[in-house]
Design an enzyme around this catalytic site. Structure first.
Site, PDB file in Angstrom:
ATOM      1  N   ARG A  61      49.339  37.412  39.276  1.00 31.23           N
ATOM      2  CA  ARG A  61      50.040  35.914  40.059  1.00 31.23           C
ATOM      3  C   ARG A  61      50.709  35.613  38.785  1.00 31.23           C
ATOM      4  NH1 ARG A  61      44.285  33.975  39.349  1.00 31.23           N
ATOM      5  NH2 ARG A  61      43.217  36.127  39.208  1.00 31.23           N
ATOM      6  N   GLU A  98      37.201  38.791  32.211  1.00 31.33           N
ATOM      7  CA  GLU A  98      35.543  37.687  32.295  1.00 31.33           C
ATOM      8  C   GLU A  98      34.869  38.738  33.107  1.00 31.33           C
ATOM      9  OE1 GLU A  98      36.882  33.831  34.114  1.00 31.33           O
ATOM     10  OE2 GLU A  98      35.218  32.852  33.682  1.00 31.33           O
TER      11      GLU A  98
END
Ligand SMILES: O=P(O)(O)OC[C@H]1O[C@H](OP(=O)(O)OP(=O)(O)O)[C@H](O)[C@@H]1O
Ligand SMILES: Nc1ncnc2[nH]cnc12
Length: 178
Positions: A61, A98
């Site tokens: 991204r 995460e």
């Protein structure tokens, strides 16, 4: 200050890619020409008055915003890629996300020694990814002058971790874990 329109263009997806994660999906932002243009202009703003030699975009991204930002600043883009993607000799750094583990690579000749480099990604959460990219930039002998993100999740500590590394950060919007 960004518009509510831009902030509202990010889609919240609960429990993706696993239970408990509030995923902040930027595909809806980049699909919207008004939101994408505002994001790129606002990302570039602090750097218009600074010398930047190269933007480093982080797969995947970060490539979207990194490419647009490099064009906006009139400089080239160097790619920090996931394993197995770059065809020539690389340096490598592993990191924890995460929701998993990964590694980033850069070509050994991707950056000029002592060049002024701006790191770009869509989002900073724990900072594992950005810190790995920072270590790559430093391994290559370049100088990180800043790190820019569309989205920061400050509760996860990544922004603070970058600041402890004496890297100036810039982000357009924040989300808490709601
Ligand atoms: O601050 P961190 O905890 O490291 O998390 C942030 C990173 O996580 C996402 O990338 P992801 O690895 O999901 O890859 P993608 O861009 O290829 O979708 C995002 O684009 C950042 O690169
Ligand atoms: N909550 C989140 N949403 C989107 N991308 C992420 N990368 C790491 N955490 C993320």
């Amino acid at each position: 200050m960004i518009s509510d329109y831009l902030k509202n263009s990010v889609t919240r997806v609960p429990d993706y890619p696993k239970a408990g994660i509030q995923f902040r999906d930027i595909t809806s932002l980049v699909a919207d020409g008004r939101a994408f243009a505002e994001a790129v202009t606002a990302l570039a703003e602090p750097y218009l008055s600074q010398a930047v030699d190269k933007v480093v975009g982080i797969e995947a991204r970060g490539f979207v915003f990194g490419a647009a930002l490099a064009r906006e600043l009139g400089v080239g883009l160097a790619l920090a890629r996931k394993p197995g993607k770059l065809p020539r000799a690389t340096c490598r750094e592993t990191y924890t996300l995460e929701y998993g583990e990964d590694a980033l690579h850069m070509h050994l000749d991707a950056l000029e020694p002592e060049s002024r480099v701006l790191l770009v990604d869509d989002l900073i959460a724990t900072g594992g990814t950005a810190l790995a990219a920072l270590r790559l930039v430093r391994q290559l002998g370049a100088s990180p002058i800043g790190a820019a993100f569309v989205i920061a999740l400050p509760e996860l500590g990544g922004l603070a971790a970058l600041q402890r590394q004496r890297v100036a950060t810039h982000h357009l919007m924040e989300f808490a874990g709601e």
